[in-house]
Motif scaffolding. Sequence first.
Motif, short mmCIF file in Angstrom:
data_model
loop_
_atom_site.label_atom_id
_atom_site.label_comp_id
_atom_site.label_asym_id
_atom_site.label_seq_id
_atom_site.Cartn_x
_atom_site.Cartn_y
_atom_site.Cartn_z
N ASN A 73 0.83 -1.21 0.00
CA ASN A 73 0.00 0.00 0.00
C ASN A 73 0.86 1.26 0.00
N GLY A 74 2.15 1.09 -0.26
CA GLY A 74 3.06 2.24 -0.34
C GLY A 74 3.48 2.78 1.01
N ARG A 75 3.21 2.03 2.09
CA ARG A 75 3.59 2.52 3.43
C ARG A 75 4.88 1.85 3.87
N TYR A 76 5.95 2.61 3.94
CA TYR A 76 7.24 2.10 4.40
C TYR A 76 7.40 2.50 5.87
N THR B 285 8.17 9.64 7.08
CA THR B 285 8.37 10.96 6.44
C THR B 285 8.56 10.81 4.91
N LEU B 286 8.70 9.55 4.43
CA LEU B 286 8.88 9.35 2.99
C LEU B 286 7.60 9.75 2.25
N ARG B 287 7.78 10.32 1.08
CA ARG B 287 6.62 10.76 0.28
C ARG B 287 6.68 10.13 -1.10
N GLU B 288 5.53 10.00 -1.74
CA GLU B 288 5.42 9.47 -3.10
C GLU B 288 6.10 8.11 -3.25
N ASN B 289 5.84 7.24 -2.28
CA ASN B 289 6.47 5.91 -2.31
C ASN B 289 5.85 5.04 -3.39
N THR B 290 6.68 4.16 -3.96
CA THR B 290 6.17 3.21 -4.94
C THR B 290 5.60 2.02 -4.19
N PRO B 291 4.32 1.69 -4.40
CA PRO B 291 3.80 0.48 -3.75
C PRO B 291 4.42 -0.77 -4.37
#
Length: 317
Positions: free
Chosen positions: A156-159, A163-169
């Motif tokens: 779901n793109g949550r690492y 604070t990370l933004r625009e993560n690749t799921p």
Amino acid sequence: MSVIEKIKNAKGPLFTFELLPPLKGHSIERIYSAIDRLMEFEPAYINFTSHRNETSYKERPDGLLEKRVTRLRPGTIALAAAVKYKYNITVVPHILCGGFTREETENVLIEMNFLNIDDVLALRGDPQRGSRVFIPEKDGHRYTSELVAQIVDMNNGRYLEDTLRENTPTSFCIGVAGYPEKHGEAPNMETDIVNLKKKIDAGAQYIVTQMFFDNGKYFRFRDLCRDAGIHVPVIPGIKPVSALNDIKMLPKTFHIDLPNDLVKEVEKCSTDQEAREVGIEWTTMQSRELISRGAPGIHYYTLGRSDNIARIVKASF
Ligand code: FAD
């Protein structure tokens, strides 16, 4: 195609198998030979086991003990990637809670994602040798359901770093283990199934079973899963007896029973080769019945040798 897509699109039961990474210092060529022997049966995917660090103590000349931490079978992800690209086949590395922090797990999953490996079997791992209880790493996972939840978060793109933004799921397809004779630490089957459901509710998409030698145990387990509201595929995992000592070692190591008829047949043997023949015959019989009664596939534990598996698959599928 992911494991779950393969199961859903399959026209018949899938043939799959598991391999161990070679012992440290040994060559990958032995793995390739084991695979070469089985490729003609068109395996749907191959699993690769994972092995945590082991701690041992060596006595020094001054009499003090020196602690050593070593991994005897490193290289699961690299091995899976090498096989994926050599054979153009789906690979399923195992990843463990034991011995890994959440951060280390995230980094392994990132490596897999970069390598286009989108399947994973999530496991807790056994207690460290010499310990009777499983102790997670500080900031590691205690149960596989927590590991599954971490992988789903990444899907779901949550690492971990919020604070990370625009993560690749990521898009991992997640399998987990199930125990037709219950897990060795579980107080009873009902509790174990409740805990198995936690892994499915967390996002696991299929179950691979611990080895069993009596198909009745698998069919009962599958029914118990359905009664408990677990509706994902339950893939039977089986292993042929391959040595005289197996009838002592397998029950102790894997907390399983061996049927009396099988034990009696192995007891009549005087060499490992004879016991191996009994194993081939027994597992062929198991495979044929599992297929005829609708198993989605059969997953074979090879322990690195594949000549017996080739004979079983040839006679069963
Ligand atoms: P879990 O699902 O976490 O369950 C462990 C125990 O905790 C069970 O008794 C369960 O009932 C209980 N439990 C689970 N959740 C909870 C909860 N929330 N509260 C209370 N109790 C709970 N080991 C390796 O080291 N490397 C491998 O590559 C490997 N591959 C395997 C492949 C398969 C198909 C199988 C069946 C096993 C494999 N194993 C491997 C062994 C596995 O790591 C051990 O059996 C381990 O002891 C349990 O792993 P698990 O993922 O089933 O644990």
